[in-house]
Each structure stands twice: as C-alpha cells, then as structure tokens.
Write an enzyme that holds these catalytic residues in place. Structure first.
Site, PDB file in Angstrom:
ATOM      1  N   GLY A   1     102.646  53.446 -55.830  1.00 44.90           N
ATOM      2  CA  GLY A   1     102.104  52.530 -56.767  1.00 44.90           C
ATOM      3  C   GLY A   1     102.692  50.295 -57.103  1.00 44.90           C
TER       4      GLY A   1
ATOM      5  N   HIS B   1      95.803  47.889 -45.484  1.00 41.55           N
ATOM      6  CA  HIS B   1      96.097  49.291 -44.435  1.00 41.55           C
ATOM      7  C   HIS B   1      97.752  48.621 -43.926  1.00 41.55           C
ATOM      8  CE1 HIS B   1      97.157  52.318 -41.678  1.00 41.55           C
ATOM      9  NE2 HIS B   1      97.293  51.146 -40.154  1.00 41.55           N
TER      10      HIS B   1
HETATM   11  C1  GAR Z   1     101.316  51.125 -48.481  1.00 41.63           C
HETATM   12  O1  GAR Z   1     102.121  50.627 -47.590  1.00 41.63           O
HETATM   13  C2  GAR Z   1     100.013  51.278 -47.691  1.00 41.63           C
HETATM   14  O2  GAR Z   1      99.744  50.291 -46.662  1.00 41.63           O
HETATM   15  C3  GAR Z   1      99.651  52.851 -47.299  1.00 41.63           C
HETATM   16  O3  GAR Z   1     100.771  53.538 -48.158  1.00 41.63           O
HETATM   17  C4  GAR Z   1     101.889  52.699 -48.875  1.00 41.63           C
HETATM   18  C5  GAR Z   1     101.346  53.372 -50.210  1.00 41.63           C
HETATM   19  O4  GAR Z   1     101.675  52.516 -50.844  1.00 41.63           O
HETATM   20  N1  GAR Z   1      98.712  53.151 -46.899  1.00 41.63           N
HETATM   21  C6  GAR Z   1      98.162  53.820 -46.262  1.00 41.63           C
HETATM   22  O5  GAR Z   1      99.213  53.657 -44.944  1.00 41.63           O
HETATM   23  C7  GAR Z   1      96.161  53.571 -46.019  1.00 41.63           C
HETATM   24  N2  GAR Z   1      96.106  54.082 -44.423  1.00 41.63           N
HETATM   25  P1  GAR Z   1     102.575  52.170 -53.257  1.00 41.63           P
HETATM   26  O6  GAR Z   1     102.205  53.317 -53.226  1.00 41.63           O
HETATM   27  O7  GAR Z   1     103.202  51.322 -52.715  1.00 41.63           O
HETATM   28  O8  GAR Z   1     101.426  51.007 -53.199  1.00 41.63           O
END
Ligand code: GAR
Length: 230
Positions: free
Chosen positions: A12, A110
């Site tokens: 998050g 992304h």
């Molecule tokens: C982030 O790096 C986001 O860009 C990626 O998951 C991570 C979540 O981090 N999303 C994807 O890869 C979607 N294809 P977070 O929970 O700390 O925001």
C-alpha cells in the site's frame, strides 16, 4: 468532491502516496472513501485502518465466476458512491461488467514503461527482474485507464527512471516507486479530478489547467469519461 475507491493487494505504498498528497493539499477536492483488498493480511489494510477509511477484503477466489465477483465489487463501490477507482498495486483481473460500470474512470499504476515488461504475470518485483535481465538503461512507471485485459488501456502518464549498473530488482523497484509511481499516480488523479483528461481513440489528451472552465467546457473535455467531476 471526487470520491475515490482504492483497490490494493500489497504493502500500500501507492495508497499512502495518495493519502499524503491529499494531506499536503496537492490533491484538492479528493477523498479516499473506501479501500478494497484482494486478500487478507496485506499492510495496505492497516494503512486504511489507521486513517479510519472503511476497508474490506473481496477476493476473486471466493467467487465461482467473474460476473459474481464483479457484481459484489460494483455493489460495494456504488454503496460508497465512488467516482474514480484507483488500482494501486491491485493484482486481480477485473471483469467486463466492473470496467463498464466505471467506464474510463478506473486507473492503474504499473511499474514499467508500457508496453515493455507488462501483461499477465508482470507484477510486483517481476517487471524489474525482467528489465534488468533485458539490460534496459531506462525503465519507469505508467498510469493508464483500465480495460478488462492486463495493462492494456490508454496511457495517461509515464515517467522514465534510470537503471543503474549495480541495481538489483529491489533497488530498481524502490527507485521506480519513489521517482515514478508515487509521483504520477497522484498527478493522474489530480488531472482526472480537475476534468482535464479526455480520450481521442487510444490517446489520452490532457488539457491546460484553467480555473475559469465553464460547465459546458468541462463536459466537452470529459466526453467519454465518467466520474463525479465529469
Ligand atoms: C507497485 O509497484 C505497483 O506498481 C505494482 O505493485 C506494487 C504494489 O506496491 N503493480 C503492478 O505490478 C500491477 N501490474 P504497493 O502495494 O506498495 O503500492
């Protein structure tokens, strides 16, 4: 006020970045009204709880069909009168019904420069591992509108981030988050909330900021876009 529903699957940090920009006044007239997690136990749920934001787990695995999953998600977002859905590290695929219900009002972050290192299976640390394996010198982050296929919708914003020679997937992931994701996700929300995004086919047009925009102009600019503000 733009009412935002944030969907999460992990730590998050992107959710936190949005909340921080609301707190520091960068995101005006925006409120995160609900957080939906795809699974139990993710730290994003704690972040929501700390802020007193109603948060629930709605897991794809609990439903036999994508239609049932969508209908529960739609009912939840409607209950909170959500105008913009933000996928902030959300890893389940949404169905056509949900995407139709918030047509051009769902955005995703992304961690790569789409169309590189994206699509099914490219989530979390994976795009960074693949970027390093490929030997690219530049990677980055992309915010795009969501269609019912992985990482496929019209691109709103992209931010390039340098790859360093001694990067590991983890150091690269951290730089892409700090310099890319946390910046452009909030910026895309700001543009959406100001009614400054419109679509011309696959191209997202961004209009100049203008405080004296009339309602008529606003509805023109938002043609094809949906959301409270439009
Ligand atoms: C982030 O790096 C986001 O860009 C990626 O998951 C991570 C979540 O981090 N999303 C994807 O890869 C979607 N294809 P977070 O929970 O700390 O925001």
């Amino acid at each position: 006020m733009l009412r935002i529903g944030v969907m999460v699957s992990g730590g998050g940090t992107n959710l936190q970045a949005i909340l921080d920009r609301i707190d520091d006044g960068t995101l005006k007239n925006c409120e995160v009204v609900t957080v939906v997690a795809s699974r139990e136990g993710v730290y994003a749920l704690e972040r929501a709880k700390k802020r007193g934001i109603p948060a629930v787990v709605i897991s794809r695995k609990s439903f036999d069909t994508i239609e049932e999953y969508d209908s529960v998600l739609i009912a939840h977002m409607k209950k909170f009168n959500v105008g913009l859905v933000v996928l902030a590290g959300f890893l389940s695929l949404l169905g056509e019904d949900f995407v139709k219900a918030w047509k051009n009002a769902i955005i995703n972050i992304h961690p790569s420069l789409i169309p590189s290192f994206c699509g099914k299976g490219f989530y979390g640390i994976k795009p960074h591992q693949k970027a390093l394996e490929y030997g690219v010198k530049v990677t980055g982050a992309t915010v795009h509108f969501v269609e019912p296929e992985y990482d496929s919708g019209p691109i709103i914003l992209q931010k390039a981030v340098e790859v360093h020679q001694d990067d590991t997937p983890e150091t690269l992931q951290k730089r892409v988050m700090e310099q890319g994701e946390w910046v452009i996700l909030s910026e895309a929300i700001r543009l959406f909330s100001q009614g400054r995004l419109s679509l011309n086919g696959r191209k997202v047009l961004i209009s100049e900021g203008n405080n004296t925009i009339t309602n008529e102009e606003k509805s023109d600019r938002c043609a094809g876009l949906r959301g409270d503000i439009c």
